[in-house]
Scaffold this motif. Structure first.
Motif: not given
Length: 362
Positions: A38-51, A58-61, A105-114
């Motif tokens: 747990e971090i900031n009152n949020s369980f770590i899980g459901g990590l569906s995308g990464i950048d 960065y991970f989207v939940v 918002l059923d988030l599946e992917s994440i990417f950062i604009d450089k």
């Protein structure tokens, strides 16, 4: 004789210089984050995308009730993942615009604009609720910035038919820095059949969005593999879960086969290299691939997780849904970091699994 040897030597040098180098992926390490962290009152899980950007991952939940993303540091030393240190959780709860309330918002992917450092998301919406998939950007805190216009055939209505939980799934920054790619998980109903045990046409669409116009400007078709493992339960599916453009018009694509009846061993995960060239059809303006002759992306298997089951926790290849570049390795080669979505353990034992791979050019 000397002339013959000279000709052969010239031919060998020419062949060596012009022969296309094929990329290979090499397994380096696995790291599993414990359940119920747990971090900031949020369980770590459901990590569906990464950048990976600016030294952080960065991970989207994947949690439509509380859409959010997580920022973390991953310590990689001597080709091993030493630790995964989650730093912050950011919730998408902007109240200054109507976008978050109007879209599912059923988030599946994440990417950062450089360039802008904006955080971009892909949501598959809710087809059952009549809510469209979407692509949008936020600032670093999750406040809405802008959205992108998607082609009409991605908007569910009485005419357009999409598979629920089969819409937008993967995304990747483009190598040219001028846009990004968004990939479907499953075929549109008007495009082809879902993969089965029979070899059939199952094309999904991979769409390029231009950052300046905020519109789709080109699109390729990618043929999913059919299912190869015998059926035991009532769920047998295969689809795209993630995409990464690693070289211009060259992609790593993750296909995940999931079959019920196999317990924790129900996943088959494979990574393919997909390539576009001058023969690949731009299908952006084609409303039905079933009724059209087209040339899809060329594809080649580059990594099969079946080959490394013995090196993974309890032989489990989990629900890998994210792939990203990582930091360069000590030998100068690029690394890849993959992450699994454990579905918050709702369907039985699953892992917050991180995989480290190396890109090798042969």
């Amino acid at each position: 004789m000397k002339n013959i040897l000279y000709v052969l030597l010239v031919f060998f040098i020419f062949y060596s210089c012009t022969k296309k180098k094929e990329v290979e992926l090499v397994f380096l390490d696995e790291y599993v984050v414990k359940d119920s962290l747990e971090i900031n009152n949020s369980f770590i899980g459901g990590l569906s995308g990464i950048d990976y950007a600016n030294g952080f991952f960065y991970f989207v939940v994947d949690d439509s009730k509380s859409p959010r993303f997580v920022k973390a540091k991953i310590d990689i030393q001597q080709n091993k993942i030493k630790s995964v240190d989650f730093k912050n959780v950011f919730y998408l709860n902007d109240t200054t615009t109507a976008f978050y309330n109007e879209n599912f918002l059923d988030l599946e992917s994440i990417f950062i604009d450089k360039e802008t450092q904006e955080v971009n998301f892909v949501s598959e919406g809710s087809i059952l609720k009549g809510k469209s998939p979407s692509v949008f950007a936020t600032d670093s805190l999750g406040n809405f910035v802008c959205s992108y216009t998607i082609p009409d055939y991605f908007i569910p209505n009485k005419i357009v038919k999409l598979k629920h939980n089969g819409a937008f799934e993967g995304s990747s920054n483009s190598i040219n820095g001028q846009g990004f790619w968004v990939a479907m998980e499953s075929p549109l109903i008007v495009d082809g059949d879902e993969p089965t045990f029979k070899k059939a046409s199952s094309p999904i669409r991979i769409t390029y969005f231009d950052k300046e116009s905020k519109k789709a400007t080109k699109q390729f078709a990618y043929q999913l593999e059919h299912i190869t493992k015998p059926s035991k339960g009532n769920i047998n599916l295969n689809g795209l879960t993630s995409i990464l453009e690693y070289k211009e018009n060259h992609f790593f694509i993750i296909e995940r086969t999931y079959q019920s009846g196999y317990g924790a061993l129900g996943n088959i995960i494979r990574i393919f290299e997909a390539t576009a060239d001058e023969t690949t059809t731009n299908v952006l303006d084609i409303e039905s691939l079933k009724e059209t002759v087209f040339t899809p992306l060329k594809k080649r298997l580059v990594f099969n997780f079946e080959d490394v089951r013995g090196e993974l926790t309890e032989g489990i290849v989990d629900n890998i849904e994210g792939i990203s570049f990582g930091p360069k390795l000590a030998n100068g080669n690029e690394s890849l970091v993959l992450v699994s979505d454990d579905n918050f353990q709702l369907y039985g034992k699953q892992l917050n699994q991180f995989i480290l791979l190396e890109i090798v050019n042969k």
